[in-house]
Scaffold this active site. Structure first.
Site, PDB file in Angstrom:
ATOM      1  N   GLY A  10       0.960  -1.084   0.055  1.00 44.06           N
ATOM      2  CA  GLY A  10      -0.124   0.082  -0.191  1.00 44.06           C
ATOM      3  C   GLY A  10       0.786   1.332   0.003  1.00 44.06           C
ATOM      4  CB  ALA A  11       4.100   1.658  -1.071  1.00 39.89           C
ATOM      5  CG  ASN A  12      -0.930   3.790  -4.396  1.00 34.19           C
ATOM      6  OD1 ASN A  12      -1.004   2.566  -3.501  1.00 34.19           O
ATOM      7  ND2 ASN A  12      -1.967   4.473  -4.654  1.00 34.19           N
ATOM      8  CB  SER A  13      -1.888   7.170  -1.561  1.00 33.34           C
ATOM      9  OG  SER A  13      -2.748   5.880  -1.021  1.00 33.34           O
ATOM     10  N   GLY A  14      -0.630   7.971   1.141  1.00 40.46           N
ATOM     11  CA  GLY A  14      -0.720   8.007   2.486  1.00 40.46           C
ATOM     12  C   GLY A  14       0.564   7.837   3.063  1.00 40.46           C
ATOM     13  N   GLY A  16       2.182   5.051   3.805  1.00 37.40           N
ATOM     14  CA  GLY A  16       3.027   4.195   2.892  1.00 37.40           C
ATOM     15  C   GLY A  16       3.800   4.765   2.176  1.00 37.40           C
ATOM     16  CB  SER A 142      -6.882   1.279  14.074  1.00 39.21           C
ATOM     17  OG  SER A 142      -7.641   2.449  14.007  1.00 39.21           O
ATOM     18  CE1 TYR A 170      -9.060  -0.199   8.576  1.00 36.82           C
ATOM     19  CE2 TYR A 170      -9.539   0.729  10.806  1.00 36.82           C
ATOM     20  CZ  TYR A 170      -8.631   0.511   9.883  1.00 36.82           C
ATOM     21  OH  TYR A 170      -7.531   1.245   9.910  1.00 36.82           O
TER      22      TYR A 170
END
Length: 299
Positions: A10-14, A16, A142, A170
């Protein structure tokens, strides 16, 4: 830790993406696992530009798809000889998903992505991690679990067959990640592989991440984001847990955004639940069962 190979899902945003940038700036080889080729490549170029580091790899992998995970691991093994750090950051937190959505493998999508996906990916990479003299596995939970002090793994409702809400799904999946981490730490104590889990508080979302939710929820998110951490600040915890020599050999810890140990949720303390979760996760990901001796949960 210099010149390590570090995988981030999940490294393409946020968070990450910011963690990938920070790790690349330190000179590490960063392997970005992303679902989408175009968005992933755009993020990879951003990391290269920000860091000046060319050793940034992109591997396409959808954590909701077991076939995609197997393909991603095969691609990784063809390109890299070792893995020092695995950061299981990818997660599905789509709160607009009001009814159960099943993956191609037949499992509820949030649990499949947030727990089963990282469970499978980690297990497929374990031999490679164990070959490293000091490997680290970092999972993500979380802070919102504090609002659910009595939450337990419901093995009769893993696919939302009895009840379902995206919020429950979640946090249920994030509780599973804590249990998975504690279990890994016990199973692989003394092997050189450590496993820790970071408790992430409210973090400001990238622009456009909540465009698809109703207007009143957008207003709530905008207010909440005013008091939230930036993704850049949260990424520092990822980077510290991945590279700080002070965490060498530290395992089985649940830490906050400052990398300080915090209390383990009550629903994650039962060793029989650990064993049952591992077994059912193994069955659902078609991994061979293995017997282990379970020791005391660290206090």
């Amino acid at each position: 830790m210099n010149n390590k190979t570090i995988m981030i899902t999940g490294a393409n945003s946020g968070i990450g993406l910011r963690a990938a940038e920070g790790l690349a700036k330190q000179g590490h080889t960063v392997v970005m696992v992303c679902r989408n080729q175009a968005r992933g490549e755009s993020a990879r170029q951003q990391v290269i530009k920000a860091s000046g580091n060319q050793t940034v790899d992109l591997i396409i992998g959808d954590l909701s798809s077991q076939q995609s995970i197997h393909q991603a691991v095969e691609t990784f093994n063809n390109r890299h000889t070792h893995l020092d750090v695995l950061i299981n950051n990818a997660a599905n937190f789509d709160l607009t998903q009001k009814t159960v959505t099943l993956t191609d493998d037949g499992y509820e999508a949030i649990f499949a992505t947030n727990h089963l996906g990282s469970f499978l990916l980690t297990n497929l990479l374990l031999d490679t991690l164990k070959a490293s003299p000091s490997a680290r596995i970092i999972n993500i939970a979380s802070k919102g679990l504090l609002a659910y002090p009595f939450l337990k793994i419901d093995f009769n409702n893993l696919d939302g067959q009895k009840k379902y809400s995206p919020t429950w799904a979640y946090y249920h999946s994030k509780l599973a990640q804590i249990i998975f981490t504690l279990d890994l730490a016990q199973k692989f104590a003394g092997t050189g592989v450590t496993a820790n889990v970071i408790r992430v508080p409210a973090v400001r979302l990238d622009a456009g991440r909540y465009d698809n939710v109703p207007a009143f929820l957008q207003a709530v998110y905008r207010l909440k984001m005013r008091f939230a951490l930036t993704a850049e600040a949260m990424a520092q915890a990822y980077i510290r847990m991945a590279t700080d020599p002070g965490f060498e050999g530290v395992t089985g810890q649940y830490v906050d955004e400052n990398c300080k140990s915090v209390g383990i949720p009550g629903g994650a303390r039962d060793k029989q639940v650990w064993e049952q979760l591992w077994q059912i996760s193994s069955e659902r990901t078609k991994l061979a069962k293995t017997d282990y001796i379970y020791s005391q949960i660290p206090t």
